[in-house]
Scaffold this active site. Structure first.
Site, PDB file in Angstrom:
ATOM      1  N   HIS A 391      41.327 -12.779  -9.502  1.00 21.02           N
ATOM      2  CA  HIS A 391      41.081 -13.349 -10.832  1.00 21.02           C
ATOM      3  C   HIS A 391      41.889 -12.592 -11.868  1.00 21.02           C
ATOM      4  CE1 HIS A 391      38.849 -14.736 -14.406  1.00 21.02           C
ATOM      5  NE2 HIS A 391      38.594 -15.800 -13.645  1.00 21.02           N
ATOM      6  N   GLU A 444      35.448 -20.005  -7.475  1.00 18.01           N
ATOM      7  CA  GLU A 444      35.809 -21.212  -6.724  1.00 18.01           C
ATOM      8  C   GLU A 444      35.250 -21.209  -5.303  1.00 18.01           C
ATOM      9  OE1 GLU A 444      37.428 -23.549  -8.191  1.00 18.01           O
ATOM     10  OE2 GLU A 444      38.728 -22.709  -9.721  1.00 18.01           O
TER      11      GLU A 444
HETATM   12  C1  LIG Z   1      43.488 -16.347  -9.800  1.00 18.23           C
HETATM   13  C2  LIG Z   1      44.903 -15.777  -9.730  1.00 18.23           C
HETATM   14  C3  LIG Z   1      45.908 -16.872 -10.160  1.00 18.23           C
HETATM   15  C4  LIG Z   1      45.008 -14.565 -10.664  1.00 18.23           C
HETATM   16  O1  LIG Z   1      46.267 -14.066 -10.535  1.00 18.23           O
HETATM   17  P1  LIG Z   1      46.882 -12.855 -11.386  1.00 18.23           P
HETATM   18  O2  LIG Z   1      45.876 -12.114 -12.123  1.00 18.23           O
HETATM   19  O3  LIG Z   1      48.012 -13.396 -12.151  1.00 18.23           O
HETATM   20  O4  LIG Z   1      47.341 -11.909 -10.203  1.00 18.23           O
HETATM   21  P2  LIG Z   1      48.808 -11.665  -9.771  1.00 18.23           P
HETATM   22  O5  LIG Z   1      49.487 -12.972  -9.521  1.00 18.23           O
HETATM   23  O6  LIG Z   1      49.417 -10.736 -10.759  1.00 18.23           O
HETATM   24  O7  LIG Z   1      48.588 -10.933  -8.365  1.00 18.23           O
HETATM   25  C5  LIG Z   1      48.504  -9.527  -8.198  1.00 18.23           C
HETATM   26  C6  LIG Z   1      48.706  -9.213  -6.714  1.00 18.23           C
HETATM   27  O8  LIG Z   1      47.578  -9.655  -5.979  1.00 18.23           O
HETATM   28  C7  LIG Z   1      47.965 -10.639  -5.024  1.00 18.23           C
HETATM   29  N1  LIG Z   1      46.971 -11.693  -5.021  1.00 18.23           N
HETATM   30  C8  LIG Z   1      46.275 -12.174  -6.084  1.00 18.23           C
HETATM   31  N2  LIG Z   1      45.418 -13.124  -5.682  1.00 18.23           N
HETATM   32  C9  LIG Z   1      45.577 -13.239  -4.356  1.00 18.23           C
HETATM   33  C10 LIG Z   1      44.981 -14.070  -3.384  1.00 18.23           C
HETATM   34  N3  LIG Z   1      44.038 -14.951  -3.705  1.00 18.23           N
HETATM   35  N4  LIG Z   1      45.384 -13.956  -2.117  1.00 18.23           N
HETATM   36  C11 LIG Z   1      46.336 -13.057  -1.762  1.00 18.23           C
HETATM   37  N5  LIG Z   1      46.944 -12.234  -2.656  1.00 18.23           N
HETATM   38  C12 LIG Z   1      46.570 -12.333  -3.920  1.00 18.23           C
HETATM   39  C13 LIG Z   1      49.300 -11.158  -5.486  1.00 18.23           C
HETATM   40  O9  LIG Z   1      50.064 -11.647  -4.412  1.00 18.23           O
HETATM   41  C14 LIG Z   1      49.906  -9.916  -6.108  1.00 18.23           C
HETATM   42  O10 LIG Z   1      50.386  -9.122  -5.049  1.00 18.23           O
HETATM   43  P3  LIG Z   1      51.733  -8.275  -5.252  1.00 18.23           P
HETATM   44  O11 LIG Z   1      51.384  -7.217  -6.253  1.00 18.23           O
HETATM   45  O12 LIG Z   1      52.008  -7.749  -3.869  1.00 18.23           O
HETATM   46  O13 LIG Z   1      52.785  -9.219  -5.755  1.00 18.23           O
HETATM   47  C15 LIG Z   1      45.213 -15.329  -8.273  1.00 18.23           C
HETATM   48  O14 LIG Z   1      44.326 -14.325  -7.888  1.00 18.23           O
HETATM   49  C16 LIG Z   1      45.201 -16.480  -7.301  1.00 18.23           C
HETATM   50  O15 LIG Z   1      46.208 -17.176  -7.163  1.00 18.23           O
HETATM   51  N6  LIG Z   1      44.053 -16.708  -6.586  1.00 18.23           N
HETATM   52  C17 LIG Z   1      43.971 -17.805  -5.647  1.00 18.23           C
HETATM   53  C18 LIG Z   1      43.681 -19.118  -6.359  1.00 18.23           C
HETATM   54  C19 LIG Z   1      42.272 -19.201  -6.900  1.00 18.23           C
HETATM   55  O16 LIG Z   1      41.312 -18.843  -6.246  1.00 18.23           O
HETATM   56  N7  LIG Z   1      42.178 -19.695  -8.126  1.00 18.23           N
HETATM   57  C20 LIG Z   1      40.916 -19.852  -8.802  1.00 18.23           C
HETATM   58  C21 LIG Z   1      40.769 -18.817  -9.864  1.00 18.23           C
HETATM   59  S1  LIG Z   1      39.178 -18.866 -10.648  1.00 18.23           S
END
Ligand SMILES: CC(C)(COP(=O)(O)OP(=O)(O)OC[C@H]1O[C@@H](n2cnc3c(N)ncnc32)[C@H](O)[C@@H]1OP(=O)(O)O)[C@@H](O)C(=O)NCCC(=O)NCCS
Length: 505
Positions: A391, A444
């Site tokens: 998140h 989710e």
């Molecule tokens: C929710 C979300 C978009 C937040 O992303 P964010 O805060 O921008 O996090 P980042 O994209 O900066 O990710 C940071 C690191 O964690 C990893 N990461 C984050 N969420 C992950 C996940 N669900 N699965 C695997 N790796 C994940 C990223 O690959 C990144 O790794 P890196 O440093 O090696 O590149 C992300 O966690 C995600 O895509 N989750 C899956 C989709 C989901 O469940 N969405 C509903 C949200 S309520």
């Protein structure tokens, strides 16, 4: 531009050691009145810490006196050569949206060049002399004051007004919380009964919308249809621009909109399957009536309460993209339907409305608990995101997921047990393969499990979310209107420097 970087750069550069704390770096930047500091280790550049990084850090609850700059800086930043032409620095800065670049001479750090330095040579004035560095995506930027609620990501806590949202979900009805948001106070029993009866009487579709809905439902997704239907509702109801109405009229419109959205969505759902819409029942609660209109059957009380709790948990959640969109549109004085149509549009994006159905699809794909570890491991190694985990704001357990896990458990069933096993495995694998990223289960994951268990079809997961979030959006529209100023930010121009001669056609 034919000037070299060394003619513009600030030299010597201001540096701080890699083991400095954020507080030390901030005080240094403050004293020297600069927007970034180059982080060095053993004489080499290891990173750059900017005001943008400090803003991100300030939005969390870390202790700046204990927090190392290493965690917040941009590591291994791009650098520019001292003899490079300004164009090279310009494209380096604009391409990555950076504001500062370290300048090196044969690998040695000799200065820093900033966007402001380049704008000087280009004779472009920044949008405002006080223009601040703003993180991409406005992450951590405070854009308004609100008394509706807030999210504390580090603590895994969020609240509506002065109450924990989770405590509210545990003990009150959706209608109670609707009133709390709209009027600022929880109702007593009598008021709650009156309000529930009032909003139950607002659920029926108006005639023009009801007549057009089959055509609307036939195209696009349920959320697309909702967007169109809300637009029609506003037009049919003759809602004037928000600027021209008072708070009482705005509240009446908001009540009507929140009451009718579930009727629209369930009608759309049925029409898409060739079934006749089921008219709303005024004797049922918001959640019970929603499930009734979806299937034409009275849902068991446990399902009604589970869905009601899911709806309560998703009413509001800080300044998320759709809420901000609604407030921006409201700030222009546009009508309520326009603000909510915009918010629905924002919610429909996969990065926001998410897809609880994708978490469920993942469980389907995994199939059995013994396959979970290999499946998750392969997916993470491949670079895939595991749906329902991670998140932007929560860096600890998402309180909504914790609550919904409990709801799922109380509902019981094979899917719930399986989901918990997969959750456990996923958190462990993510901790091992993505150390330090603080990836936990988000709303989710168990939302999908709860909705599925309560008989809500997958393509109605996000629309169900829209039903409750409409209450949050309309509350924000009312708050914006009560103390309005047009939201009109500025952008920093980062294209080729004007004025260029216009080429002949
Ligand atoms: C929710 C979300 C978009 C937040 O992303 P964010 O805060 O921008 O996090 P980042 O994209 O900066 O990710 C940071 C690191 O964690 C990893 N990461 C984050 N969420 C992950 C996940 N669900 N699965 C695997 N790796 C994940 C990223 O690959 C990144 O790794 P890196 O440093 O090696 O590149 C992300 O966690 C995600 O895509 N989750 C899956 C989709 C989901 O469940 N969405 C509903 C949200 S309520």
């Amino acid at each position: 531009m034919s000037t070299a970087v060394q003619d513009l750069m600030s030299s010597p550069p201001v540096t701080c050691p890699a083991d400095a704390t954020l507080a030390e770096a901030t005080s240094l930047m403050d004293r020297r009145q600069i927007g970034s500091v180059v982080v060095t280790d053993a004489g080499g550049v290891v990173g750059i810490l900017t005001e943008r990084d400090l803003l991100r850090a300030a939005a969390t609850e870390i202790d700046p006196h204990a927090e190392p700059v290493l965690r917040w800086m941009t590591a291994d930043p791009d650098v520019v050569g001292v003899d490079d032409e300004v164009d090279a620095a310009w494209s380096g800065l604009t391409h990555h949206h950076y504001r500062h670049l370290p300048v090196v001479d044969h690998g040695d750090l000799v200065g820093v060049v900033s966007m402001r330095d380049l704008l000087t040579v280009a004779q472009i004035r920044p949008a405002g002399e006080a223009g601040a560095d703003v993180p991409r995506g406005l992450e951590g930027v405070v854009v308004a004051e609100t008394s509706i609620g807030d999210v504390r990501g580090q603590q895994g806590f969020y609240h509506y007004r002065q109450y924990s949202a989770v405590d509210l979900a545990a003990s009150r009805s959706l209608e109670d919380i609707w009133l709390l948001l709209f009027d600022g106070a929880l109702p007593d029993r009598g008021r709650a009964r009156d309000f529930a009866a009032q909003v139950a009487g607002l659920r029926a579709l108006p005639p023009v919308l009801a007549g057009l809905l089959p055509a609307v439902a036939a195209t696009g997704s349920p959320l697309d249809a909702l967007r169109t239907a809300v637009s029609l509702l506003g037009a049919e109801s003759g809602w004037p621009p928000g600027l021209d109405i008072d708070a009482t009229e705005r509240r009446a419109q908001a009540l009507r909109l929140c009451a009718v959205v579930p009727t629209i969505l369930t009608a759309v759902h049925r029409l898409r399957r060739g079934l006749a819409p089921i008219p709303p029942r005024a004797d049922l609660s918001f959640a019970a009536n929603y499930l009734w209109m979806l299937s034409g059957e009275e849902a068991p009380p446990a399902h009604v309460r589970a869905v009601e709790q899911y709806l309560i948990l998703t009413i509001d959640h800080g300044f998320n993209a759709s809420t901000f969109t609604a407030r921006v549109i409201a700030s222009t004085g546009a009508d309520l339907a326009a603000a909510i149509v915009g918010a629905i549009g924002a919610l429909s994006g996969p990065l926001h409305g998410g897809a609880p159905s994708r978490a469920l699809a993942m469980l389907d794909d995994i199939g059995s608990p013994d396959r979970a570890e290999a499946w998750i491991r392969d997916a993470v190694i491949r670079g895939d995101r595991i749906m329902g985990f991670g998140h932007r704001v929560y860096k600890t357990d998402d309180p909504r997921s914790v609550f919904l896990r409990g709801v799922a458990r109380s509902l019981g069933g094979d899917l719930v047990d399986f989901a918990e096993q997969v959750e456990h495995t996923t958190v462990e694998v993510l901790a091992e393969l993505k150390p330090g990223r603080q990836l936990y289960t988000n709303v989710e994951f168990f939302a999908g499990v709860v909705m599925h268990t309560c008989g809500i079809p997958r393509d109605m997961f996000t629309p169900t979310f829209a039903c409750s979030r409409t209450i949050g959006w309309t509350t924000h529209v009312m708050e914006q209107a009560a103390d309005n100023r047009l939201i009109r930010p500025a952008a920093r121009y980062a294209g080729p420097p004007p004025p260029q001669p216009v080429p002949a056609p």
